[in-house]
Motif scaffolding. Sequence first.
Motif, PDB file in Angstrom:
ATOM      1  N   ILE A   1       0.738  -1.603  -0.193  1.00 58.88           N
ATOM      2  CA  ILE A   1       0.177   0.018  -0.727  1.00 58.88           C
ATOM      3  C   ILE A   1       0.851   1.697  -0.046  1.00 58.88           C
ATOM      4  O   ILE A   1       0.953   1.814  -1.201  1.00 58.88           O
ATOM      5  N   LEU A   2       2.061   1.259   0.588  1.00 70.52           N
ATOM      6  CA  LEU A   2       3.171   2.427   0.728  1.00 70.52           C
ATOM      7  C   LEU A   2       3.252   2.487  -0.700  1.00 70.52           C
ATOM      8  O   LEU A   2       3.390   3.894  -1.029  1.00 70.52           O
ATOM      9  N   GLU A   3       4.159   1.732  -1.656  1.00 69.82           N
ATOM     10  CA  GLU A   3       4.287   1.665  -2.875  1.00 69.82           C
ATOM     11  C   GLU A   3       2.328   2.260  -3.728  1.00 69.82           C
ATOM     12  O   GLU A   3       2.848   2.632  -4.914  1.00 69.82           O
TER      13      GLU A   3
ATOM     14  N   GLU B   1       5.189   8.405   1.014  1.00 66.01           N
ATOM     15  CA  GLU B   1       6.689   9.065   1.205  1.00 66.01           C
ATOM     16  C   GLU B   1       6.762   9.328   2.617  1.00 66.01           C
ATOM     17  O   GLU B   1       7.812   8.884   3.025  1.00 66.01           O
ATOM     18  N   ASN B   2       5.966   9.702   3.282  1.00 67.35           N
ATOM     19  CA  ASN B   2       5.787  10.563   4.379  1.00 67.35           C
ATOM     20  C   ASN B   2       4.398  10.567   5.550  1.00 67.35           C
ATOM     21  O   ASN B   2       3.372  10.732   4.889  1.00 67.35           O
ATOM     22  N   GLU B   3       4.342   9.578   6.554  1.00 71.08           N
ATOM     23  CA  GLU B   3       3.391   9.654   7.728  1.00 71.08           C
ATOM     24  C   GLU B   3       2.222  10.788   7.643  1.00 71.08           C
ATOM     25  O   GLU B   3       1.065  11.087   7.818  1.00 71.08           O
TER      26      GLU B   3
ATOM     27  N   ARG C   1      -3.404  12.758  -3.890  1.00 72.50           N
ATOM     28  CA  ARG C   1      -4.948  12.391  -4.028  1.00 72.50           C
ATOM     29  C   ARG C   1      -4.869  11.353  -4.840  1.00 72.50           C
ATOM     30  O   ARG C   1      -5.945  11.071  -5.144  1.00 72.50           O
ATOM     31  N   GLN C   2      -3.937  10.212  -4.252  1.00 78.00           N
ATOM     32  CA  GLN C   2      -4.949   8.365  -4.150  1.00 78.00           C
ATOM     33  C   GLN C   2      -5.585   8.250  -3.096  1.00 78.00           C
ATOM     34  O   GLN C   2      -4.720   8.093  -2.078  1.00 78.00           O
ATOM     35  N   GLY C   3      -6.108   6.809  -2.931  1.00 83.02           N
ATOM     36  CA  GLY C   3      -6.849   6.569  -2.135  1.00 83.02           C
ATOM     37  C   GLY C   3      -6.730   4.830  -2.070  1.00 83.02           C
ATOM     38  O   GLY C   3      -6.809   4.499  -3.589  1.00 83.02           O
TER      39      GLY C   3
END
Length: 149
Positions: free
Chosen positions: A78-80, A85-87, A120-122
């Motif tokens: 999911i991070l990818e 990149e940042n919390e 702006r991705q979910g």
Amino acid sequence: MKIQTKYLGELEIDDAKRIQFPAGLPGFGEDKEFVLLDFPENPVFQLLQSVMTQSVAFVVTTPYNFYQGYTFDLDDSILESLQIENERDVAVFSIVTLSNPFEQSTLNLKAPVILNWKNRQGKQYILNTDEYESKAPIAPSAVTNGKGE
């Protein structure tokens, strides 16, 4: 751009506020663009409204309003996929299932909606744990500790 919403009628939205869900949401794969709208009468809750389909809208809230101890780790996939990149760029929402009376409403803590504000991705992320419920009580009296147990 004007859109028809499920609960708030026709609204003018800024194109820059669109949130892309490349995989859609489970059960709603055709709807890939949403916008997060405020409810004027209750700032604790928001509406995750499909840009294309008026009837596809979810009442959401930050789960931390009700479950301060709610924590989980995002896996590498999911991070990818959301290019996180940042919390600080991440927002977490729970889908609310409203009931009457309101105190019987629930939050889906098992499958939070993760947003990357920067791009702006979910994505709805299904947790691989039995620690949280898909129908966790929303009523504070039903919450005995930070995790709703």
